[in-house]
Design an enzyme around this catalytic site. Structure first.
Site, short mmCIF file in Angstrom:
data_model
loop_
_atom_site.label_atom_id
_atom_site.label_comp_id
_atom_site.label_asym_id
_atom_site.label_seq_id
_atom_site.Cartn_x
_atom_site.Cartn_y
_atom_site.Cartn_z
N HIS A 155 -28.36 41.08 -49.79
CA HIS A 155 -28.15 42.49 -49.41
C HIS A 155 -28.62 42.74 -47.96
O HIS A 155 -29.53 43.54 -47.72
CB HIS A 155 -28.93 43.36 -50.39
CG HIS A 155 -28.46 44.78 -50.49
ND1 HIS A 155 -28.56 45.68 -49.46
CD2 HIS A 155 -27.90 45.46 -51.51
CE1 HIS A 155 -28.08 46.84 -49.85
NE2 HIS A 155 -27.67 46.75 -51.08
N GLU A 256 -22.94 42.61 -46.79
CA GLU A 256 -23.64 41.86 -47.83
C GLU A 256 -22.74 40.77 -48.43
O GLU A 256 -21.69 41.07 -49.01
CB GLU A 256 -24.08 42.83 -48.93
CG GLU A 256 -24.83 44.05 -48.40
CD GLU A 256 -24.83 45.21 -49.40
OE1 GLU A 256 -24.62 44.98 -50.60
OE2 GLU A 256 -25.03 46.36 -48.96
#
Ligand code: TA6
Length: 284
Positions: A155, A256
């Site tokens: 992330h 991400e």
């Protein structure tokens, strides 16, 4: 590590990779979360000034690791437990022959994880820092006696001087699931600007995408990651996050690398690896 960050973390909670000439990375053992990646003195990752770094919650910024579930699930908080557990140091930072510094962290199932999600696993997270790149690789090892499925994602929060002049490239023609508009669409732009709350899962991505801002670009080179999530909370959602400044949406973008659109099956004894290599190019 700069003084501001040093004042926010405990020495025993971090590992530092340093290749010299202002190129270094700082990784928090909570969630194996890279907090900082400086390339020739320039910070590349975004870390909220309000991020909680006492291991009491997932860290708002850097590169949190999502495993075994991207998004909401019935077994616990969204995005799974890996980003909320303390990882151990499998191998301390060490220089390799070509001047790269590498280290590995590990996380195995325990009573807590088995209570939430009753499978046995070992995760090994390896970081490799060179003069102009940071590679992060997650290896999932099924150490139990039954196969299981999971989704996983890195992330990554990237710093930008201004979201208004930031674009993401390499997504043209891809189908994406839009979690704001609640539908599936096709991207028709080569340069994807982010003028509002974006929360998109781009599917069947090429092996490389990149974000570009006024000062530099960062390539995200994917291996075994078919999806890329582009996220910016924008102003309303920024205000709703206690660990994120109301104005911080203006200086970050998440790009991400993930395998999230469909569950990944891993059989007994199988090992699967997922990797991103981030490369910085300064704008001349
Ligand atoms: O990756 C985008 C996303 O799934 C968004 O939907 C938003 O929830 C973001 O992750 C942050 O999630 P968190 O649980 O860290 O607040």
């Amino acid at each position: 590590m700069d003084a501001e960050l040093a004042g926010r973390v405990q020495e025993g909670d971090i590992v530092i990779l340093d290749v010299g000439d202002g190129t270094s990375a700082v990784v928090h053992l909570h969630g194996a979360t890279a907090l900082s990646w400086k390339c020739s003195g320039q910070e590349i990752l975004f870390l909220s000034k309000k991020a909680v770094l006492d291991s009491s919650k997932a860290i708002r910024g850097g590169i949190p690791l999502v495993f075994p579930q991207f998004g909401p699930w019935s077994c616990g908080p969204q995005h799974g437990f890996a980003r909320n557990k303390r990882w151990s140091v499998e191998s301390q930072p060490q220089k390799t022959g070509d001047g790269t510094v590498t280290c590995s962290l590990a996380l195995s199932d325990d009573e807590d994880t088995r209570k939430a999600w009753d499978y046995r696993f070992k995760l090994v997270y390896t970081l490799e820092l060179s003069k102009s790149s940071l590679t992060t690789r997650l290896t999932v090892d099924n150490t139990g006696d039954e196969s299981f499925t999971f989704t996983t994602l890195m992330h990554s929060y990237f710093l930008t001087p201004d979201i208004g002049t930031t674009t993401v490239h390499g997504l043209k023609g891809l189908t994406y699931v839009d979690k704001v508009q609640n539908g599936q669409f096709q991207e028709d732009r080569e340069a994807v600007s982010i003028p509002e709350n974006y929360d998109r899962v781009y599917q069947k991505c090429p092996s490389s995408v990149f974000m570009e801002c006024s000062t530099h670009s960062v390539s995200v080179n994917l291996s075994n990651f078919p999806d890329v999530v582009v996220w910016n909370p924008w102003s309303e959602k920024a205000k709703a996050m206690s660990d994120f400044g109301d104005e911080e949406y203006k200086t970050m973008v998440c790009v991400e690398a993930g395998s999230v659109s469909s569950p990944v099956q891993i059989d007994v004894g199988q090992k699967l690896s997922f990797q991103q290599t981030l490369q910085v190019q300064a704008k001349l």
